[in-house]
Design a protein around this motif. Structure first.
Motif, mmCIF file in Angstrom:
data_model
loop_
_atom_site.group_PDB
_atom_site.id
_atom_site.type_symbol
_atom_site.label_atom_id
_atom_site.label_comp_id
_atom_site.label_asym_id
_atom_site.label_seq_id
_atom_site.Cartn_x
_atom_site.Cartn_y
_atom_site.Cartn_z
ATOM 1 N N UNK A 138 0.795 -1.228 0.000
ATOM 2 C CA UNK A 138 0.000 0.000 0.000
ATOM 3 C C UNK A 138 0.822 1.270 0.000
ATOM 4 N N UNK A 139 2.142 1.138 0.022
ATOM 5 C CA UNK A 139 3.015 2.305 -0.010
ATOM 6 C C UNK A 139 3.411 2.581 -1.466
ATOM 7 N N UNK A 140 3.177 3.800 -1.914
ATOM 8 C CA UNK A 140 3.431 4.169 -3.313
ATOM 9 C C UNK A 140 4.759 4.930 -3.389
ATOM 10 N N UNK A 141 5.725 4.344 -4.066
ATOM 11 C CA UNK A 141 7.038 4.963 -4.241
ATOM 12 C C UNK A 141 7.176 5.464 -5.680
ATOM 13 N N UNK A 142 7.726 6.673 -5.844
ATOM 14 C CA UNK A 142 7.937 7.242 -7.180
ATOM 15 C C UNK A 142 9.304 7.927 -7.214
ATOM 16 N N UNK A 143 9.929 8.001 -8.397
ATOM 17 C CA UNK A 143 11.162 8.784 -8.504
ATOM 18 C C UNK A 143 10.837 10.273 -8.333
ATOM 19 N N UNK A 144 11.718 10.998 -7.665
ATOM 20 C CA UNK A 144 11.517 12.426 -7.503
ATOM 21 C C UNK A 144 11.839 13.128 -8.815
ATOM 22 N N UNK A 145 10.898 13.938 -9.306
ATOM 23 C CA UNK A 145 11.087 14.726 -10.522
ATOM 24 C C UNK A 145 10.579 16.135 -10.270
ATOM 25 N N UNK A 146 11.036 17.071 -11.088
ATOM 26 C CA UNK A 146 10.519 18.434 -10.945
ATOM 27 C C UNK A 146 9.035 18.522 -11.303
ATOM 28 N N UNK A 147 8.532 17.791 -12.320
ATOM 29 C CA UNK A 147 7.088 17.813 -12.552
ATOM 30 C C UNK A 147 6.276 17.380 -11.332
ATOM 31 N N UNK A 148 6.824 16.444 -10.531
ATOM 32 C CA UNK A 148 6.141 16.056 -9.291
ATOM 33 C C UNK A 148 6.049 17.257 -8.354
ATOM 34 N N UNK A 149 7.128 18.032 -8.227
ATOM 35 C CA UNK A 149 7.127 19.204 -7.353
ATOM 36 C C UNK A 149 6.247 20.320 -7.905
ATOM 37 N N UNK A 150 6.064 20.350 -9.224
ATOM 38 C CA UNK A 150 5.214 21.379 -9.833
ATOM 39 C C UNK A 150 3.766 21.254 -9.383
ATOM 40 N N UNK A 151 3.402 20.082 -8.853
ATOM 41 C CA UNK A 151 2.037 19.896 -8.353
ATOM 42 C C UNK A 151 1.754 20.796 -7.144
ATOM 43 N N UNK A 152 2.814 21.355 -6.558
ATOM 44 C CA UNK A 152 2.630 22.284 -5.439
ATOM 45 C C UNK A 152 2.294 23.689 -5.914
ATOM 46 N N UNK A 153 2.211 23.906 -7.237
ATOM 47 C CA UNK A 153 1.815 25.207 -7.774
ATOM 48 C C UNK A 153 2.971 25.947 -8.429
ATOM 49 N N UNK A 154 2.666 27.132 -8.945
ATOM 50 C CA UNK A 154 3.667 27.943 -9.644
ATOM 51 C C UNK A 154 4.830 28.319 -8.733
ATOM 52 N N UNK A 155 4.568 28.446 -7.446
ATOM 53 C CA UNK A 155 5.625 28.798 -6.491
ATOM 54 C C UNK A 155 6.150 27.546 -5.796
#
Length: 265
Positions: A208-225
């Protein structure tokens, strides 16, 4: 629009600094990607505007488009991207600094301040080498080379005409000795990928634990800032950390799917 300058600009989609043409015409969402015409001929592709300004846009010039098409042709449909040396340089405008590194009065160049791991530069160059020439062109103290009529442009422009695996000839000054070295240019390997175009996201689910590689598009989900809104440790690694081994990447726990097996996590 009227052309106001031709110089390297940061490309939004590729996070690379490449040659671009600035024009005094608005480029709005929806009309980017269209051809720029002059005398019924395509001279570029409209692709981005200057944030916070009005009626200032940029077009991708023909040399960059031709490089892309040739890259795809060489790789049978695949795309490598623009190669780099993987070095950071400091200007040598200060006369005292030039004398300290043993440069002659008529010599100009830039000082290598950092070399990225996993590059050919790491094998061929050393920190505090002075780059005097690049492919036979004299490098200025500000890191520029001749460009068109009496103009100058950052030496990255010369590299942008290379392809993955091409050799770059550097004339350097090292410990008072003038040497010629050949460095193989290649696209930079990012520890945290800047973009993921035409790629399906990768993930691993375990208990049940979801692991993903860290990418900048993943961080972009936090918004423009995102650089101020995303978790500070993740942002710091995305912006400043570098891969030190081939195939190295950062993996994060992005989500916990509710299940009895992971109760309490």
């Amino acid at each position: 629009g009227v052309v106001s300058r031709v110089e390297p600009q940061q490309y939004t989609h590729g996070a690379s600094s490449l040659l671009a043409i600035q024009i005094d015409a608005a480029i709005n969402p929806g009309n980017s990607g269209g051809p720029a015409m002059l005398d019924h001929k395509v001279v570029g592709v409209a692709f981005q505007s200057l944030e916070g300004a009005e009626n200032i846009g940029f077009i991708i010039p023909v040399p960059i488009i031709q490089h892309f098409l040739e890259d795809v042709r060489r790789n049978n449909g695949a795309y490598d991207g623009f190669p780099f040396l993987g070095i950071n340089c400091q200007g040598l405008d200060n006369a005292q600094l030039r004398r300290y590194y043993g440069m002659k009065e008529n010599e100009t160049g830039v000082l290598i301040s950092k070399i990225r791991p996993l590059t050919d530069s790491e094998k061929q160059l050393k920190t505090f080498d002075v780059i005097l020439t690049l492919d036979g062109q004299k490098v200025g103290n500000d890191g520029t080379v001749p460009f068109r009529n009496r103009e100058r442009i950052t030496f990255d422009y010369v590299l942008s005409q290379k392809y993955n695996g091409d050799s770059v000839e550097l004339g350097i000054l090292r410990d008072g000795k003038r040497l010629t070295v050949h460095v193989t240019a290649a696209p930079l390997k990012q520890l945290v990928p800047i973009q993921m175009y035409d790629m399906l996201p990768r993930y691993k689910i375990y208990a049940g634990l979801v692991f993903v590689p860290l990418t900048q598009p993943f961080l972009h989900e936090y918004g423009d800032e995102w650089y101020s809104q995303s978790p500070r440790k993740l942002c710091d690694r995305a912006l400043y950390w570098e891969a030190k081994e081939e195939g190295q990447e950062l993996v994060i726990l992005s989500q916990v799917l509710q299940d009895s097996v992971n109760q309490g996590f």
